[in-house]
Every structure is written in structure tokens, then in C-alpha cells.
Design a protein around this motif. Sequence first.
Motif, PDB file in Angstrom:
ATOM      1  N   SER A 155       1.014  -1.198   0.106  1.00  9.55           N
ATOM      2  CA  SER A 155       0.084   0.046  -0.149  1.00  9.55           C
ATOM      3  C   SER A 155       1.012   1.087  -0.223  1.00  9.55           C
ATOM      4  CB  SER A 155      -0.931  -0.119   1.345  1.00  9.55           C
ATOM      5  OG  SER A 155       0.011  -0.079   2.457  1.00  9.55           O
ATOM      6  N   SER A 166      -0.620   4.809  -0.138  1.00 13.42           N
ATOM      7  CA  SER A 166      -1.289   5.985   0.321  1.00 13.42           C
ATOM      8  C   SER A 166      -2.524   5.788   0.859  1.00 13.42           C
ATOM      9  CB  SER A 166      -1.460   7.082  -0.616  1.00 13.42           C
ATOM     10  OG  SER A 166      -2.294   8.037  -0.366  1.00 13.42           O
ATOM     11  N   ASN A 173      -5.098   8.230   1.608  1.00 13.03           N
ATOM     12  CA  ASN A 173      -5.974   9.211   1.235  1.00 13.03           C
ATOM     13  C   ASN A 173      -5.313  10.049   0.298  1.00 13.03           C
ATOM     14  OD1 ASN A 173      -8.175  10.709   0.795  1.00 13.03           O
ATOM     15  ND2 ASN A 173      -7.607  11.932   2.692  1.00 13.03           N
ATOM     16  N   PRO A 174      -5.284   9.872  -0.915  1.00 19.26           N
ATOM     17  CA  PRO A 174      -6.251   8.818  -1.723  1.00 19.26           C
ATOM     18  C   PRO A 174      -5.649   7.298  -1.609  1.00 19.26           C
ATOM     19  CG  PRO A 174      -4.548   9.930  -3.562  1.00 19.26           C
ATOM     20  CD  PRO A 174      -4.380  10.374  -2.185  1.00 19.26           C
ATOM     21  N   PRO A 175      -6.609   6.312  -1.878  1.00 18.11           N
ATOM     22  CA  PRO A 175      -6.097   5.057  -1.606  1.00 18.11           C
ATOM     23  C   PRO A 175      -5.357   4.406  -2.840  1.00 18.11           C
ATOM     24  CG  PRO A 175      -8.457   5.162  -2.184  1.00 18.11           C
ATOM     25  CD  PRO A 175      -8.040   6.585  -2.341  1.00 18.11           C
ATOM     26  N   LEU A 176      -4.064   4.514  -2.614  1.00 24.78           N
ATOM     27  CA  LEU A 176      -3.117   3.736  -3.646  1.00 24.78           C
ATOM     28  C   LEU A 176      -2.477   2.708  -3.289  1.00 24.78           C
ATOM     29  CD1 LEU A 176      -1.508   7.552  -4.557  1.00 24.78           C
ATOM     30  CD2 LEU A 176      -3.668   6.449  -5.713  1.00 24.78           C
ATOM     31  N   ALA A 189      -7.805  -2.006  -9.016  1.00 23.97           N
ATOM     32  CA  ALA A 189      -7.224  -0.656  -8.974  1.00 23.97           C
ATOM     33  C   ALA A 189      -7.163  -0.131 -10.360  1.00 23.97           C
ATOM     34  CB  ALA A 189      -5.922  -0.656  -8.550  1.00 23.97           C
ATOM     35  N   ARG A 243      -2.990   4.467 -12.219  1.00 21.75           N
ATOM     36  CA  ARG A 243      -2.878   6.139 -11.962  1.00 21.75           C
ATOM     37  C   ARG A 243      -1.484   6.780 -12.418  1.00 21.75           C
ATOM     38  NH1 ARG A 243      -4.798   9.261  -7.147  1.00 21.75           N
ATOM     39  NH2 ARG A 243      -3.328  11.138  -7.201  1.00 21.75           N
ATOM     40  N   GLU A 244      -0.379   5.991 -12.012  1.00 22.00           N
ATOM     41  CA  GLU A 244       1.023   6.572 -12.557  1.00 22.00           C
ATOM     42  C   GLU A 244       1.835   5.362 -12.765  1.00 22.00           C
ATOM     43  OE1 GLU A 244       2.727   9.672 -11.398  1.00 22.00           O
ATOM     44  OE2 GLU A 244       0.945  10.578 -10.036  1.00 22.00           O
ATOM     45  N   GLY A 246      -1.540   2.155  -8.504  1.00 22.35           N
ATOM     46  CA  GLY A 246      -3.210   2.061  -8.906  1.00 22.35           C
ATOM     47  C   GLY A 246      -4.043   2.844  -7.807  1.00 22.35           C
ATOM     48  N   GLU A 247      -5.159   3.239  -8.321  1.00 22.94           N
ATOM     49  CA  GLU A 247      -5.922   3.911  -7.141  1.00 22.94           C
ATOM     50  C   GLU A 247      -7.206   2.898  -6.892  1.00 22.94           C
ATOM     51  OE1 GLU A 247      -7.277   7.924  -7.787  1.00 22.94           O
ATOM     52  OE2 GLU A 247      -8.899   7.815  -6.034  1.00 22.94           O
ATOM     53  N   LYS A 303     -10.455   0.878  -6.292  1.00 20.31           N
ATOM     54  CA  LYS A 303     -11.503   1.202  -6.447  1.00 20.31           C
ATOM     55  C   LYS A 303     -12.599   0.628  -5.446  1.00 20.31           C
ATOM     56  CE  LYS A 303     -11.024   4.180  -9.602  1.00 20.31           C
ATOM     57  NZ  LYS A 303     -11.232   5.560  -9.007  1.00 20.31           N
TER      58      LYS A 303
END
Length: 152
Positions: free
Chosen positions: A37, A39, A41-44, A111, A114-115, A127-128, A130
Motif C-alpha cells: 500500500s 497511500s 488518502n487517496p487510496p493507492l 485498482a 494512476r501512474e 493504482g487507485e 476502487k
Amino acid sequence: MSDVIREVMRSFPLGVAVVTTTWNGKSVGMTVNTFNSLSLNPPLVMFAADVTKGNDIPFRESKGFIVNLTDDEETLKTFAFSPVEERFKLVEYREVEGMPLLSKAYAYVVAARREVLEIGDHAIIVGEVKFGERMRDPTPLVYYMRDFRRLC
Ligand SMILES: Cc1cc2nc3c(=O)[nH]c(=O)nc-3n(C[C@H](O)[C@H](O)[C@H](O)COP(=O)(O)O)c2cc1C
């Protein structure tokens, strides 16, 4: 210095997961010991993919990925060592958000990509999350001294 990294890291127990996605209409997946994991917030979440093997390409070029947590050693070995085109013939799975979710997963996150950060010979795929779920308590495996070991 890569020898130093290998020598030290083999004595560092790491969790293992199978990351899966759909790429060019095909299911792809690989075992990783770099999932974490990143982050709340946001959940990354993230994992690192070996660019020299092209392991990053499906995850760069698709909309997202699923992280499958499994305590099934066969599944982890299949997604590390079996020929890429054979893997999904050897396991059961169902599609979630158009991507393969392994039946042997005890927990998963879905997820959206994201980057992608290319650093050295790996790319960090971020990835974020979902959604996701833990379906049962596992008897988890870690990768330690170049082998899968059961924790309890
Ligand atoms: C325990 C373990 C952890 C691994 N972790 C990673 C990883 O974090 N990133 C990666 O790109 N490859 C990792 N690999 C290698 C990939 O699983 C492998 O390269 C991928 O499945 C493609 O298979 P191939 O190299 O035979 O084409 C790992 C292998 C093992 C056995």
C-alpha cells in the motif's frame, strides 16, 4: 552492488501476490513480492515491474489491475514460472471489471492505473483502489531465502 541487494533481500521475508489484468483482449498475470500500500488518502497501492523482461507493458497499457492475495503455493508458482500463455489455463478465475480475479484469492483489490514511474530497471505501477474485499482468513505465505514459506 546488485549482488549485495540480492544477498540482503533474500533474508528479508516479503509478502507475495499475483497481479492480473486484461491486455489486448488477453488475461495476463504475474507473481510479485513488491506489492504494497502506498497511500490511504487517496487510496493507492503499488508494485514494481521488471522493465528488462517487459513485465511492465501489460500494466502500462491497460486501464487497471487486480491484486490477488492468495495462500495457494501452486498459484504463486504458476504465475512466476509457468509459460505466460499457459497460466490462465491452469487456474480458475472470473472476470471483475473486465479483469481476471483468481478463484484461489482470499482477498483482492481492484485498482485503476494512476501512474507509472520508471526507475532503474523497474517501473513502479501505482493504482487507485476502487474496491476490494477479504473473503477469509489466510494461512499466508512469504517469500524468504528464495522459497515460499508458510507463516502459520
Ligand atoms: C517470489 C517472486 C517474486 C517476484 N516479484 C516480481 C516483481 O515484484 N516484479 C516483477 O516484475 N517480477 C517479479 N517476479 C518475476 C515474475 O513473476 C515473472 O518475471 C513474470 O511472471 C513473467 O514470467 P517470465 O519472466 O517467465 O516471462 C517475481 C518472481 C518470484 C518467484
